[in-house]
Design a protein around this motif. Structure first.
Motif, PDB file in Angstrom:
ATOM      1  N   LEU A 291     -86.807  -9.244 -16.303  1.00  0.00           N
ATOM      2  CA  LEU A 291     -86.852  -8.190 -15.297  1.00  0.00           C
ATOM      3  C   LEU A 291     -86.496  -6.845 -15.926  1.00  0.00           C
ATOM      4  O   LEU A 291     -85.821  -6.774 -16.951  1.00  0.00           O
ATOM      5  CB  LEU A 291     -85.891  -8.511 -14.153  1.00  0.00           C
ATOM      6  CG  LEU A 291     -86.191  -9.800 -13.375  1.00  0.00           C
ATOM      7  CD1 LEU A 291     -85.193  -9.986 -12.242  1.00  0.00           C
ATOM      8  CD2 LEU A 291     -87.610  -9.782 -12.825  1.00  0.00           C
ATOM      9  N   VAL A 292     -86.958  -5.775 -15.281  1.00  0.00           N
ATOM     10  CA  VAL A 292     -86.721  -4.423 -15.791  1.00  0.00           C
ATOM     11  C   VAL A 292     -86.067  -3.579 -14.702  1.00  0.00           C
ATOM     12  O   VAL A 292     -85.944  -4.001 -13.545  1.00  0.00           O
ATOM     13  CB  VAL A 292     -88.041  -3.771 -16.262  1.00  0.00           C
ATOM     14  CG1 VAL A 292     -88.629  -4.551 -17.426  1.00  0.00           C
ATOM     15  CG2 VAL A 292     -89.036  -3.673 -15.114  1.00  0.00           C
ATOM     16  N   THR A 293     -85.673  -2.376 -15.077  1.00  0.00           N
ATOM     17  CA  THR A 293     -84.971  -1.491 -14.148  1.00  0.00           C
ATOM     18  C   THR A 293     -85.771  -1.246 -12.872  1.00  0.00           C
ATOM     19  O   THR A 293     -85.209  -1.184 -11.773  1.00  0.00           O
ATOM     20  CB  THR A 293     -84.667  -0.151 -14.836  1.00  0.00           C
ATOM     21  OG1 THR A 293     -83.861  -0.397 -15.999  1.00  0.00           O
ATOM     22  CG2 THR A 293     -83.925   0.792 -13.905  1.00  0.00           C
ATOM     23  N   ALA A 294     -87.086  -1.130 -13.003  1.00  0.00           N
ATOM     24  CA  ALA A 294     -87.934  -0.842 -11.845  1.00  0.00           C
ATOM     25  C   ALA A 294     -88.012  -2.000 -10.858  1.00  0.00           C
ATOM     26  O   ALA A 294     -88.589  -1.848  -9.775  1.00  0.00           O
ATOM     27  CB  ALA A 294     -89.341  -0.472 -12.309  1.00  0.00           C
ATOM     28  N   ASP A 295     -87.417  -3.137 -11.192  1.00  0.00           N
ATOM     29  CA  ASP A 295     -87.459  -4.292 -10.296  1.00  0.00           C
ATOM     30  C   ASP A 295     -86.351  -4.273  -9.247  1.00  0.00           C
ATOM     31  O   ASP A 295     -86.355  -5.112  -8.341  1.00  0.00           O
ATOM     32  CB  ASP A 295     -87.361  -5.593 -11.100  1.00  0.00           C
ATOM     33  CG  ASP A 295     -88.624  -5.872 -11.896  1.00  0.00           C
ATOM     34  OD1 ASP A 295     -89.714  -5.570 -11.381  1.00  0.00           O
ATOM     35  OD2 ASP A 295     -88.518  -6.384 -13.024  1.00  0.00           O
ATOM     36  N   TYR A 296     -85.407  -3.353  -9.380  1.00  0.00           N
ATOM     37  CA  TYR A 296     -84.320  -3.334  -8.402  1.00  0.00           C
ATOM     38  C   TYR A 296     -83.850  -1.911  -8.165  1.00  0.00           C
ATOM     39  O   TYR A 296     -84.134  -0.994  -8.939  1.00  0.00           O
ATOM     40  CB  TYR A 296     -83.155  -4.210  -8.867  1.00  0.00           C
ATOM     41  CG  TYR A 296     -82.209  -3.539  -9.844  1.00  0.00           C
ATOM     42  CD1 TYR A 296     -80.969  -3.061  -9.426  1.00  0.00           C
ATOM     43  CD2 TYR A 296     -82.547  -3.376 -11.185  1.00  0.00           C
ATOM     44  CE1 TYR A 296     -80.095  -2.450 -10.316  1.00  0.00           C
ATOM     45  CE2 TYR A 296     -81.687  -2.774 -12.080  1.00  0.00           C
ATOM     46  CZ  TYR A 296     -80.455  -2.304 -11.643  1.00  0.00           C
ATOM     47  OH  TYR A 296     -79.604  -1.687 -12.523  1.00  0.00           O
ATOM     48  N   ILE A 297     -83.127  -1.735  -7.077  1.00  0.00           N
ATOM     49  CA  ILE A 297     -82.492  -0.460  -6.746  1.00  0.00           C
ATOM     50  C   ILE A 297     -81.076  -0.775  -6.280  1.00  0.00           C
ATOM     51  O   ILE A 297     -80.828  -1.827  -5.679  1.00  0.00           O
ATOM     52  CB  ILE A 297     -83.283   0.308  -5.664  1.00  0.00           C
ATOM     53  CG1 ILE A 297     -82.837   1.771  -5.581  1.00  0.00           C
ATOM     54  CG2 ILE A 297     -83.189  -0.383  -4.318  1.00  0.00           C
ATOM     55  CD1 ILE A 297     -83.342   2.629  -6.699  1.00  0.00           C
TER      56      ILE A 297
ATOM     57  N   THR B 229     -74.728   2.944 -14.756  1.00  0.00           N
ATOM     58  CA  THR B 229     -74.799   3.519 -16.098  1.00  0.00           C
ATOM     59  C   THR B 229     -75.619   2.680 -17.069  1.00  0.00           C
ATOM     60  O   THR B 229     -76.091   3.188 -18.076  1.00  0.00           O
ATOM     61  CB  THR B 229     -73.383   3.699 -16.671  1.00  0.00           C
ATOM     62  OG1 THR B 229     -72.693   2.437 -16.632  1.00  0.00           O
ATOM     63  CG2 THR B 229     -72.603   4.722 -15.860  1.00  0.00           C
ATOM     64  N   GLN B 230     -75.816   1.391 -16.780  1.00  0.00           N
ATOM     65  CA  GLN B 230     -76.597   0.513 -17.653  1.00  0.00           C
ATOM     66  C   GLN B 230     -77.585  -0.296 -16.809  1.00  0.00           C
ATOM     67  O   GLN B 230     -77.417  -1.499 -16.617  1.00  0.00           O
ATOM     68  CB  GLN B 230     -75.674  -0.418 -18.445  1.00  0.00           C
ATOM     69  CG  GLN B 230     -74.733   0.318 -19.390  1.00  0.00           C
ATOM     70  CD  GLN B 230     -73.833  -0.630 -20.159  1.00  0.00           C
ATOM     71  OE1 GLN B 230     -73.287  -1.572 -19.603  1.00  0.00           O
ATOM     72  NE2 GLN B 230     -73.692  -0.388 -21.452  1.00  0.00           N
ATOM     73  N   PRO B 231     -78.629   0.356 -16.312  1.00  0.00           N
ATOM     74  CA  PRO B 231     -79.535  -0.303 -15.357  1.00  0.00           C
ATOM     75  C   PRO B 231     -80.190  -1.574 -15.887  1.00  0.00           C
ATOM     76  O   PRO B 231     -80.191  -2.607 -15.210  1.00  0.00           O
ATOM     77  CB  PRO B 231     -80.573   0.781 -15.061  1.00  0.00           C
ATOM     78  CG  PRO B 231     -79.912   2.066 -15.408  1.00  0.00           C
ATOM     79  CD  PRO B 231     -79.004   1.753 -16.551  1.00  0.00           C
TER      80      PRO B 231
ATOM     81  N   ARG C  33     -80.625  -7.734 -16.218  1.00  0.00           N
ATOM     82  CA  ARG C  33     -80.794  -8.806 -17.199  1.00  0.00           C
ATOM     83  C   ARG C  33     -79.578  -9.738 -17.214  1.00  0.00           C
ATOM     84  O   ARG C  33     -79.710 -10.934 -17.475  1.00  0.00           O
ATOM     85  CB  ARG C  33     -81.014  -8.208 -18.594  1.00  0.00           C
ATOM     86  CG  ARG C  33     -82.339  -7.472 -18.755  1.00  0.00           C
ATOM     87  CD  ARG C  33     -83.500  -8.426 -18.964  1.00  0.00           C
ATOM     88  NE  ARG C  33     -84.778  -7.743 -19.036  1.00  0.00           N
ATOM     89  CZ  ARG C  33     -85.316  -7.261 -20.163  1.00  0.00           C
ATOM     90  NH1 ARG C  33     -84.665  -7.375 -21.310  1.00  0.00           N
ATOM     91  NH2 ARG C  33     -86.496  -6.672 -20.127  1.00  0.00           N
ATOM     92  N   LYS C  34     -78.408  -9.195 -16.958  1.00  0.00           N
ATOM     93  CA  LYS C  34     -77.205 -10.028 -16.938  1.00  0.00           C
ATOM     94  C   LYS C  34     -77.223 -10.980 -15.742  1.00  0.00           C
ATOM     95  O   LYS C  34     -76.785 -12.130 -15.835  1.00  0.00           O
ATOM     96  CB  LYS C  34     -75.952  -9.151 -16.885  1.00  0.00           C
ATOM     97  CG  LYS C  34     -74.642  -9.921 -17.033  1.00  0.00           C
ATOM     98  CD  LYS C  34     -73.458  -8.989 -17.098  1.00  0.00           C
ATOM     99  CE  LYS C  34     -72.158  -9.759 -17.322  1.00  0.00           C
ATOM    100  NZ  LYS C  34     -72.119 -10.437 -18.628  1.00  0.00           N
ATOM    101  N   ILE C  35     -77.739 -10.513 -14.614  1.00  0.00           N
ATOM    102  CA  ILE C  35     -77.807 -11.358 -13.423  1.00  0.00           C
ATOM    103  C   ILE C  35     -78.893 -12.415 -13.566  1.00  0.00           C
ATOM    104  O   ILE C  35     -78.712 -13.573 -13.164  1.00  0.00           O
ATOM    105  CB  ILE C  35     -78.066 -10.491 -12.176  1.00  0.00           C
ATOM    106  CG1 ILE C  35     -76.890  -9.530 -11.945  1.00  0.00           C
ATOM    107  CG2 ILE C  35     -78.268 -11.364 -10.940  1.00  0.00           C
ATOM    108  CD1 ILE C  35     -77.129  -8.539 -10.827  1.00  0.00           C
ATOM    109  N   PHE C  36     -80.022 -12.034 -14.164  1.00  0.00           N
ATOM    110  CA  PHE C  36     -81.163 -12.948 -14.310  1.00  0.00           C
ATOM    111  C   PHE C  36     -81.537 -13.085 -15.787  1.00  0.00           C
ATOM    112  O   PHE C  36     -82.585 -12.587 -16.227  1.00  0.00           O
ATOM    113  CB  PHE C  36     -82.359 -12.432 -13.514  1.00  0.00           C
ATOM    114  CG  PHE C  36     -82.123 -12.356 -12.031  1.00  0.00           C
ATOM    115  CD1 PHE C  36     -81.923 -13.507 -11.284  1.00  0.00           C
ATOM    116  CD2 PHE C  36     -82.104 -11.135 -11.383  1.00  0.00           C
ATOM    117  CE1 PHE C  36     -81.709 -13.444  -9.915  1.00  0.00           C
ATOM    118  CE2 PHE C  36     -81.897 -11.053 -10.014  1.00  0.00           C
ATOM    119  CZ  PHE C  36     -81.689 -12.215  -9.278  1.00  0.00           C
TER     120      PHE C  36
END
Length: 267
Positions: free
Chosen positions: A79-85, A64-66, A71-74
């Protein structure tokens, strides 16, 4: 780009991965997954086939909060949403749930597929501690454990249905009217007492897998994660609300997975 990937399953069987229709994935998950509630933000619906038979499904997307999640992890990287799945759902046929290796083989094939078909830096997932899951399949697949956080669910005290907060919109509206306020973000104790609903807290465990060399470099910049031990059954914690702001420890809660009075979704 290739849209299929294969991996060896045991000495004879081969595991093939390919995208499948959303409707097929949802049907499989509703039949075999312990939670019928689907994530809202889904990008890929992947089927895992053994000899042309669909034996597992993984749904990839975001929570719900990509942006806040990554950002909380790193926090020291932009980093942005497109950096992870994120793995939103993963389930197998019942005959494969009891095996120690099938889940790891699915993860291995999934990682291979992601590397061949996407540009994501990280694969992210959560182990649902409220359901007694510590993430052993991710531990066996060498995911990096990135800590835990406390989350809440509701349970109908009569039917045993697990009510996900995302499914509580109508209840929240009724709760607000019950209290004479404009909005409620969480169901209040008084309203839950009136409705026969319990609020239960548990832990969620974060796991991360780097998909590229750049991702590995980023992960090395956070040594605080390298020192974390994998959670085990003894790290599970459960509490139940007994009053406004008051909770007591309980044993692992049980839920009736067949009741869907509140967890109704349309696709």
């Amino acid at each position: 780009m290739s849209k299929t990937a294969s991996g060896q399953v045991g000495p004879k069987l081969r595991l093939t991965v390919r995208e499948i229709p959303k409707e097929q994935a949802v049907s499989f998950i509703r039949q075999y997954h312990y939670s019928k509630v689907m994530p809202r933000l889904n990008k890929y619906h992947l089927g895992f086939f053994v000899d042309s038979r669909l034996c597992g499904v993984v749904v990839l997307g975001w929570g719900t909060q990509p942006l806040q999640t990554i950002r909380k992890i790193f926090p020291r990287h932009e980093l942005v949403t497109a950096d992870y799945i994120e793995i939103g759902k993963m389930c197998f046929l019942p005959e494969y749930n009891g095996t120690k290796s099938f889940g790891s083989l699915v993860i291995s094939a999934l990682v291979k597929w992601l590397r061949e078909n996407t540009d994501f830096l990280f694969l992210y997932t959560l182990a649902d501690g409220i359901m007694g899951k510590c993430g052993y399949v991710y531990q066996a697949s060498n995911f990096r454990y990135c800590g835990s956080f406390t989350t809440s669910v509701y349970r109908d005290s009569v039917t045993g249905e697990k009510i996900h907060p995302r499914s509580a919109r109508l209840l929240l509206e009724e709760n607000a009217a019950f209290d004479g306020v404009a909005r409620r973000h969480w169901l209040t104790y008084g309203y839950c007492q009136y409705k026969g609903i319990e609020k239960i807290n548990g832990r969620m465990f974060r796991y991360l897998y780097p998909l590229t060399k750049e991702a590995k470099r980023i992960l090395r910049a956070y040594p605080e994660y390298a020192g974390l031990s994998y959670p085990k059954d003894g790290d599970l914690r459960f509490t139940m609300r007994t009053g406004p702001g008051q909770y007591r420890p309980i044993s692992q809660p049980q839920f009736n997975k067949e009741v869907c009075q509140f967890n109704v979704q349309r696709y």
